[in-house]
Enzyme design. Structure first.
Site, short mmCIF file in Angstrom:
data_model
loop_
_atom_site.label_atom_id
_atom_site.label_comp_id
_atom_site.label_asym_id
_atom_site.label_seq_id
_atom_site.Cartn_x
_atom_site.Cartn_y
_atom_site.Cartn_z
N GLY A 138 0.95 -1.13 -0.06
CA GLY A 138 -0.31 0.13 0.02
C GLY A 138 0.89 1.16 -0.03
N GLY B 183 -0.28 4.43 -0.06
CA GLY B 183 -1.09 5.53 0.19
C GLY B 183 -0.37 6.24 1.36
CD1 TRP C 289 -1.13 3.50 8.39
CD2 TRP C 289 0.31 5.22 8.99
NE1 TRP C 289 -0.59 3.30 9.88
CE2 TRP C 289 0.16 4.50 10.02
CE3 TRP C 289 1.05 6.17 8.79
CZ2 TRP C 289 1.13 4.73 11.33
CZ3 TRP C 289 2.04 6.59 10.11
CH2 TRP C 289 1.73 5.81 10.94
N GLY C 290 1.10 4.05 4.29
CA GLY C 290 2.27 3.05 3.71
C GLY C 290 3.49 3.64 3.51
N GLY D 129 -1.85 3.76 16.51
CA GLY D 129 -1.66 4.95 17.49
C GLY D 129 -2.08 6.10 16.86
CB SER E 149 0.22 9.81 7.24
OG SER E 149 -0.86 10.41 6.63
CE LYS F 17 -8.20 6.62 14.81
NZ LYS F 17 -8.14 7.56 13.48
CB SER G 44 -8.66 13.44 11.57
OG SER G 44 -9.62 12.75 11.35
CD GLU H 120 -10.61 2.05 6.04
OE1 GLU H 120 -11.59 1.58 5.87
OE2 GLU H 120 -9.35 1.49 5.80
#
Ligand SMILES: NC(=O)C1=CN([C@@H]2O[C@H](COP(=O)(O)OP(=O)(O)OC[C@H]3O[C@@H](n4cnc5c(N)ncnc54)[C@H](OP(=O)(O)O)[C@@H]3O)[C@@H](O)[C@H]2O)C=CC1
Ligand SMILES: O=C(CO)COP(=O)(O)O
Length: 315
Positions: free
Chosen positions: A13, A15, A17-18, A113, A117, A168, A231, A258
């Site tokens: 991935g 994206g 975060w990856g 956590g 990113s 969350k 976010s 998500e």
């Protein structure tokens, strides 16, 4: 940077975060290869001799990618790490459950956590958690990512760590609505605190430990996500409060929120198991266009009055 304990890390991935996680591992001197559907390297080439395979695939692609990885040779010594924060709609499985069922003989570690990113890419300091039933696997992943700008803690409650990061997102949508409606700091504190209570309640049902939700992957991530315009989940709520439709918001959103799918899955499961989730319920109705943000607020404020906690000793 050279590293005597250099590991071969495959990141699935490319994206937001990856990419950020790949950069953290590479900065520590590890051999990092990144796979994406549109990249030049095949999955087979990226996975060759990988000691660690980290998935930062968004929820909708996890099962498909796990099946692709399963069709290729992977050593039983290879550690899988999942950094996805979501629930599978059809099965309500978490990402780590999908990876573990595809690779029952391999260690699976959850990484989660308060990790926006964009901040990590700006090299700002952050902390995270790596959780596994196999302590040595969590420790190995801790070593790969730890640095003076990324502090990594181990934790023995993978379900709790994974659910903290996942649940969350729904509360972050509500927090975005709260800020979008300019309801003030008191309202936000009330919402986030009761949101945490809701996360603990659901998590306990699914076998997570309460303490985990008070740590970085629970409260920590809740605070980060509910307070940052970075976010995507917060942005969904904020823009719904400004009167946009969900379709309009999602069509302009960069990356994956998500919480939109998680909310639906969570609501179905909470109904089946009779778990009270009042905030999630209002977010769900809002996302489905059944109520306005103001109506969602009224519903929450005018629920039956009740004690804050039901203490076991009756006090
Ligand atoms: N961004 C952040 O701050 C953080 C995100 N996360 C979590 O990490 C996950 C990914 O988020 P993020 O990187 O931001 O999202 P992006 O939308 O930026 O990236 C999603 C990634 O998933 C891949 N993907 C989606 N579906 C498939 C599929 N069917 N097959 C193969 N690859 C697929 C995409 O590949 P392609 O590019 O080929 O479309 C892309 O690499 C989410 O679960 C998110 O909650 C966790 C912590 C922080
Ligand atoms: O999980 C995150 C931060 O820890 C990222 O949040 P968003 O997916 O809402 O951008």
């Amino acid at each position: 940077m050279t590293n005597d304990n250099s590991q071969s890390v495959a990141i699935l991935g490319a994206g937001a975060w990856g990419t950020a996680l790949a950069n953290l591992a590479a900065a520590n001197g590890h051999q990092v290869r990144v796979w994406s559907r549109w990249g030049e390297e095949t999955l087979e080439a990226v996975l060759e001799d990988a000691q660690i395979i980290l998935s930062a695939i968004s929820m909708k692609g996890v099962r498909d990618v796990a099946a692709q990885v399963k069709s290729l040779p992977v050593s039983p010594e290879t550690i899988f790490v999942t950094a996805t924060k979501g629930l599978e709609p059809e099965t309500t499985c978490t990402p780590s459950q999908i990876w573990q069922s595809a690779f029952p003989d391999n260690a699976v570690v959850v990484l989660s956590g308060p990790n926006l990113s964009k901040e990590i890419e700006m090299e700002l300091p952050a902390a995270t958690v790596v959780a596994s039933n196999i302590f040595t696997a969590a420790q190995a992943v801790q070593l790969v990512f730890s640095s003076n700008r990324f502090r990594v803690y181990t934790n023995p409650d993978p379900v709790g760590v994974e659910l903290g990061g996942t649940l969350k997102n729904v509360i972050a949508i509500a927090a975005g609505v709260c800020d979008g409606l300019q309801l003030g700091t008191n309202a936000k504190a009330g919402l986030v605190t009761r949101g945490l209570t809701e996360m603990v309640r659901i998590g306990n049902f699914w076998g997570a430990k309460t303490e985990t939700f008070y740590g970085l992957s629970g409260l920590g991530d809740l605070l980060a996500t509910c307070n940052s315009p970075l976010s995507r989940n917060y942005q969904v709520g904020y823009q719904l409060a400004a009167g946009k439709t969900l379709e309009e918001v999602l069509s302009h959103l960069q990356g994956t929120a998500e919480g939109v799918n998680t909310c639906r899955v969570l609501m179905q499961r909470a109904r089946q198991q009779n778990i009270p989730v009042p905030i999630t319920e209002q977010v769900d109705r809002l996302l489905q266009g059944k109520i306005t943000p103001q109506q969602a607020l009224d519903e929450l404020m005018l629920r039956d009055i009740k004690p804050e906690y039901h203490f076991e000793d009756g006090n």
